[in-house]
Design a protein around this motif. Structure first.
Motif, PDB file in Angstrom:
ATOM      1  N   VAL A 120       0.918  -1.147  -0.033  1.00 26.99           N
ATOM      2  CA  VAL A 120      -0.044  -0.113   0.176  1.00 26.99           C
ATOM      3  C   VAL A 120       0.710   1.359  -0.010  1.00 26.99           C
ATOM      4  CG1 VAL A 120      -1.766   1.297   1.435  1.00 26.99           C
ATOM      5  CG2 VAL A 120      -1.997  -1.313   1.169  1.00 26.99           C
ATOM      6  N   HIS A 121       0.931   1.916  -1.112  1.00 28.75           N
ATOM      7  CA  HIS A 121       1.484   3.255  -1.399  1.00 28.75           C
ATOM      8  C   HIS A 121       0.539   4.427  -1.171  1.00 28.75           C
ATOM      9  CE1 HIS A 121       3.740   6.633  -2.351  1.00 28.75           C
ATOM     10  NE2 HIS A 121       3.124   6.781  -3.623  1.00 28.75           N
ATOM     11  N   THR A 122       0.933   5.229   0.006  1.00 26.43           N
ATOM     12  CA  THR A 122      -0.120   6.639  -0.103  1.00 26.43           C
ATOM     13  C   THR A 122       0.919   7.642   0.354  1.00 26.43           C
ATOM     14  OG1 THR A 122      -0.279   5.743   2.464  1.00 26.43           O
ATOM     15  CG2 THR A 122      -1.998   5.134   0.833  1.00 26.43           C
ATOM     16  N   HIS A 123      -0.042   8.883   0.587  1.00 18.09           N
ATOM     17  CA  HIS A 123       0.706  10.254   0.952  1.00 18.09           C
ATOM     18  C   HIS A 123      -0.124  10.511   2.221  1.00 18.09           C
ATOM     19  CE1 HIS A 123       1.327  10.912  -3.680  1.00 18.09           C
ATOM     20  NE2 HIS A 123       2.069   9.806  -3.239  1.00 18.09           N
ATOM     21  N   PRO A 124       0.381   9.807   3.244  1.00 21.27           N
ATOM     22  CA  PRO A 124      -0.213  10.194   4.638  1.00 21.27           C
ATOM     23  C   PRO A 124       0.136  11.587   5.060  1.00 21.27           C
ATOM     24  CG  PRO A 124       1.202   8.539   5.070  1.00 21.27           C
ATOM     25  CD  PRO A 124       1.083   8.798   3.527  1.00 21.27           C
TER      26      PRO A 124
ATOM     27  N   ASN B 196       9.853  13.418   1.493  1.00 19.79           N
ATOM     28  CA  ASN B 196       8.914  14.396   0.609  1.00 19.79           C
ATOM     29  C   ASN B 196       7.885  14.027  -0.125  1.00 19.79           C
ATOM     30  OD1 ASN B 196      11.412  15.923   1.318  1.00 19.79           O
ATOM     31  ND2 ASN B 196      10.596  17.769   0.275  1.00 19.79           N
ATOM     32  N   HIS B 197       7.607  12.646  -0.272  1.00 18.86           N
ATOM     33  CA  HIS B 197       6.529  11.959  -0.767  1.00 18.86           C
ATOM     34  C   HIS B 197       5.358  11.249  -0.312  1.00 18.86           C
ATOM     35  CE1 HIS B 197       6.205   9.205  -4.710  1.00 18.86           C
ATOM     36  NE2 HIS B 197       5.111   9.226  -4.004  1.00 18.86           N
ATOM     37  N   GLY B 198       6.004  10.061   0.527  1.00 21.96           N
ATOM     38  CA  GLY B 198       4.916   9.328   0.768  1.00 21.96           C
ATOM     39  C   GLY B 198       5.256   8.049   1.601  1.00 21.96           C
TER      40      GLY B 198
END
Ligand SMILES: [Zn+2]
Length: 245
Positions: free
Chosen positions: A110-114, A173-175
């Motif tokens: 699971v790749h997200t931007h919390p 800086n990303h996720g």
């Protein structure tokens, strides 16, 4: 502290067709949950799961993961080639492929931007610091990969070393990237990561800094892992991405 029954247990396998249908439904459900919890907005993020034949179901390029339907998902092989003449995979498919190739035990990514966790990387606040008991005994410290350009091969290469020894990591800086034995397990770690970042955020706001627990307290917590039956990869034990490895 309570670990209770394992609500992320993998359901019994049925036919390949049933597994595919269950996987599509699960990806839609967890995608919607990530959206509702503000871990992604717009077309952010991507989610995948590895099926028992080694193929991968993954969210498609450009889709809003909060509003997916089962037929929207892409079905690919371990090299990222589209199967079944279906939709094209996410542009960040490399994050998923490197995770599955480096970790045979991983069945979901699971790749997200919390927002709180990403903000911590931007602010330079160390998420690997041992502060919260539940995180210390399960995930360990949360390492951060150096900044890499999204949409290029730099990104999967930036996390390759961390994937080998951590289930949870940040990309500068990303996720976030969370790995699991199934989709719910990966999602659970994302929930824990963002909750941790919120607590650290509050602590920084009211106190202007955070003190780690002393090494003796961390050692006592890690010693409870065996008796409590907590077997998941722990970065404070293997020093993954942390100083001293
Ligand atoms: Zn991203």
């Amino acid at each position: 502290m309570s670990y209770g029954p394992d609500t992320t247990a993998t359901p019994a396998a049925g036919s390949a067709h049933e597994e595919l249908a269950r996987g599509r439904a699960a990806l839609c459900r967890i995608g919607a949950l990530c959206y509702q919890r503000n871990y992604i907005v717009g077309a952010d993020g991507n989610l995948s799961m590895r099926l028992s034949d080694g193929s991968i179901l993954i969210t498609p390029a450009g889709a809003m993961k909060g509003f997916l339907e089962p037929q929207h998902l892409a079905h690919i092989d371990i090299e990222g080639r589209t199967l079944d003449n279906g939709p094209k995979a996410s542009s960040e498919v490399g994050i998923h492929l490197v995770s599955y190739k480096e970790r045979p035990d991983v069945k979901a990514v699971v790749h997200t931007h919390p927002p709180h966790a990403v903000a911590m990387t931007i602010a330079g606040i160390d998420l690997s610091m041992p502060v919260i008991p539940e995180i210390i005994v399960t995930i360990g410290g949360i390492p951060t990969a150096p900044y890499a350009t999204p949409g290029t091969n730099e990104l999967p290469e930036s996390i390759r070393a961390l994937v080998k020894c951590s289930d949870v990591m940040m990309m500068q800086n990303h996720g976030a990237v969370c790995l699991g034995k199934n989709l719910m397990d990966a999602y659970k770690k994302l929930d824990m990561l963002e909750h941790t970042a919120k607590i650290l955020w509050l602590a920084h706001t009211v106190a202007g800094g955070v003190k780690p627990l002393p090494p003796e307290a961390v050692a006592k917590l890690l010693a409870t892992r065996g008796p409590l039956g907590i077997g998941q990869v722990n970065t404070l034990e293997n020093r993954c991405g942390l100083p001293g490895r």
